[in-house]
Motif scaffolding. Sequence first.
Motif, short mmCIF file in Angstrom:
data_model
loop_
_atom_site.label_atom_id
_atom_site.label_comp_id
_atom_site.label_asym_id
_atom_site.label_seq_id
_atom_site.Cartn_x
_atom_site.Cartn_y
_atom_site.Cartn_z
N VAL A 298 4.26 -3.88 -3.02
CA VAL A 298 4.37 -3.12 -4.25
C VAL A 298 5.73 -3.44 -4.86
N GLU A 299 5.72 -3.98 -6.07
CA GLU A 299 6.96 -4.37 -6.73
C GLU A 299 7.56 -3.23 -7.54
N TYR A 300 6.71 -2.50 -8.24
CA TYR A 300 7.17 -1.36 -9.05
C TYR A 300 6.12 -0.26 -9.00
N THR A 301 6.54 0.94 -9.32
CA THR A 301 5.61 2.05 -9.55
C THR A 301 5.98 2.73 -10.85
N LYS A 302 5.00 3.35 -11.48
CA LYS A 302 5.24 4.11 -12.70
C LYS A 302 4.15 5.16 -12.84
N THR A 303 4.34 6.07 -13.73
CA THR A 303 3.32 7.06 -14.06
C THR A 303 3.00 6.94 -15.54
N VAL A 304 1.72 6.78 -15.86
CA VAL A 304 1.29 6.62 -17.24
C VAL A 304 0.14 7.58 -17.52
N GLY A 305 0.32 8.43 -18.52
CA GLY A 305 -0.72 9.41 -18.83
C GLY A 305 -0.98 10.36 -17.67
N GLY A 306 0.02 10.57 -16.87
CA GLY A 306 -0.11 11.46 -15.73
C GLY A 306 -0.67 10.83 -14.48
N ALA A 310 0.66 1.65 -9.12
CA ALA A 310 1.44 0.75 -8.27
C ALA A 310 1.21 -0.67 -8.75
N ILE A 311 2.29 -1.36 -9.14
CA ILE A 311 2.20 -2.75 -9.57
C ILE A 311 2.45 -3.62 -8.35
N THR A 312 1.40 -4.34 -7.93
CA THR A 312 1.48 -5.17 -6.72
C THR A 312 1.36 -6.65 -7.08
N HIS A 313 1.46 -7.49 -6.06
CA HIS A 313 1.35 -8.93 -6.27
C HIS A 313 -0.06 -9.46 -6.01
N ALA A 314 -1.03 -8.55 -5.80
CA ALA A 314 -2.42 -8.96 -5.59
C ALA A 314 -3.26 -8.47 -6.75
N GLY A 315 -3.83 -9.38 -7.49
CA GLY A 315 -4.66 -9.01 -8.63
C GLY A 315 -5.78 -10.00 -8.83
N ALA A 316 -6.05 -10.30 -10.08
CA ALA A 316 -7.19 -11.17 -10.41
C ALA A 316 -7.08 -12.55 -9.80
N ASP A 351 -3.72 4.14 -9.60
CA ASP A 351 -4.25 2.81 -9.89
C ASP A 351 -3.48 1.78 -9.08
N ILE A 352 -4.20 0.78 -8.58
CA ILE A 352 -3.57 -0.33 -7.87
C ILE A 352 -3.71 -1.55 -8.76
N ALA A 353 -2.60 -1.99 -9.34
CA ALA A 353 -2.61 -3.05 -10.33
C ALA A 353 -2.07 -4.34 -9.77
N GLY A 354 -2.48 -5.44 -10.39
CA GLY A 354 -1.99 -6.75 -10.00
C GLY A 354 -0.95 -7.27 -10.97
N PRO A 355 -0.50 -8.51 -10.78
CA PRO A 355 0.59 -9.08 -11.57
C PRO A 355 0.15 -9.79 -12.84
N CYS A 356 -1.15 -9.95 -13.05
CA CYS A 356 -1.62 -10.75 -14.18
C CYS A 356 -1.38 -10.03 -15.50
N CYS A 357 -1.15 -10.83 -16.53
CA CYS A 357 -0.76 -10.29 -17.83
C CYS A 357 -1.98 -9.95 -18.68
N PHE A 358 -2.82 -9.04 -18.18
CA PHE A 358 -3.86 -8.42 -19.00
C PHE A 358 -4.14 -7.04 -18.41
N ALA A 359 -4.55 -6.11 -19.27
CA ALA A 359 -4.62 -4.70 -18.90
C ALA A 359 -5.63 -4.41 -17.81
N PRO A 370 -2.31 7.65 0.09
CA PRO A 370 -0.93 8.14 0.18
C PRO A 370 -0.10 7.47 -0.91
N LEU A 371 0.75 8.23 -1.57
CA LEU A 371 1.45 7.71 -2.74
C LEU A 371 2.27 6.47 -2.38
N LEU A 372 2.02 5.40 -3.11
CA LEU A 372 2.70 4.14 -2.84
C LEU A 372 4.09 4.12 -3.48
N ASP A 373 5.04 3.49 -2.78
CA ASP A 373 6.42 3.36 -3.26
C ASP A 373 6.78 1.89 -3.35
N VAL A 374 7.85 1.59 -4.06
CA VAL A 374 8.39 0.24 -4.13
C VAL A 374 8.69 -0.25 -2.71
#
Length: 435
Positions: A298-306, A310-316, A351-359, A370-374
């Motif tokens: 997990v590279e970063y975490t954020k909260t959006v719309g409540g 978790a922004i991770t390095h595994a995605g599409a 949400d578990i998100a990947g690194p690719c540049c599309f939503a 369990p809540l993911l951290d950096v």
Amino acid sequence: MNGSDKADRRERILRAAVQQGLLEPETAVLAGFVDLDGVNDTVTSLRSAFPESLRVLHAFAAKANCLVPVLEEMRLSGMGCEVASAGELAQALEAGFEPAHIVFDSPAKTRAELVRALSLGVTVNADSFQELSRLDEILATRRSDSRIGVRVNPQIGAGSITAMSTATSTSKFGIPLEDEGNRRRLLQAYRDRPWLTWVHTHVGSQGCPLDLIARGIAKAVEFAEEINAHLGRRQVTGIDIGGGLPVNFDSDETTPGFDAYVDHLREHAPALFSGEYEIITEFGRSVLAKNGFTAAYVEYTKTVGGRPIAITHAGAQVATRTVFAPDAWPLRIEAHGPGGRAKRGRPVPQDIAGPCCFAGDLLARNRALPLLDVGDLVVVPDTGAYYFSTPFHYNSLPEPAVHGARVDADGRVAFRQLRAAQAVHPASDPALAGR
């Protein structure tokens, strides 16, 4: 091995990977892992499901994981190899498979590819009447030791995932048995070609129930019997029944098993077990999926719309099917701390998100973990087939390293590199040159 044992083994491999530097938050942020002991156990269960009295070649479907060292492991376990392109054929040969243990099934074989396969003695399954005509031209000027068959489409319908169903009324694969005039044309094709000695079919894979698969194979077996009766001789001596055993992605339990698959075949296609036919199978996903997992930081975490993200390095790039078709290909996600131990704590939808540049680059939406951290690790089980082995090069993201793992009786983990991480060379970028 039960589900709990598999989860414990996965965590043991993950922790060893962190300890040995195969996962590292700066330089090795993503990797795939294959449990080689688990692969051997799975192949053993496949082989033992079929009676020893039968002549069976279990050909691993290379498309499921085409890494040459993985194919080598398949060969050493006693499997053959099914290939669907010239590239996969080259990889199978590099992995050391004997040509007689390779099956070539591409629906778009070029003349040059057919000539090469026939000169090597690779088994070839023709996909159309036009391909049969092309084989006529090639074999008119050369002999071949290849076993040659025709792929027939039993046209019995689709499972729950249309894209994985290859025996529908309009499938692109094979010669449809029920289309007007085709059965007669096929019988004549076998009469005119004494070298045509196999029948091949493949009903589908994920989303296809065992009963559907077995009924499709039964139609192919019945057609083989019809050919021999029509010709008054045993010209068809082998039946390639494809693969397609679906995988349970909901838990660590391996269901259905190969023994259940064989039980369905016995019910619907008893002639397959008469001993009169050689048999080829082409299993891929069911051999490797549950013996592999993906791990990413997990590279970063954020909260959006409540909702936490978790922004991770595994995605599409390593889970393409799941990202683009999440309802058809859902995956489990596990939360682990930086050292690899499973995280405990109250599950929080995130949400578990990947690194690719599309939503839409999401491995999971609103998943309770369990809540993911950096610095934490996410683990994606059941990805040993069709995931990290064949990455999607979106955003020019580099291919991750893939490691094979074995665990000895004392719990020590030894790794074998199956693919090195793709290097990124800033000097090759004109915008960075000279900095």
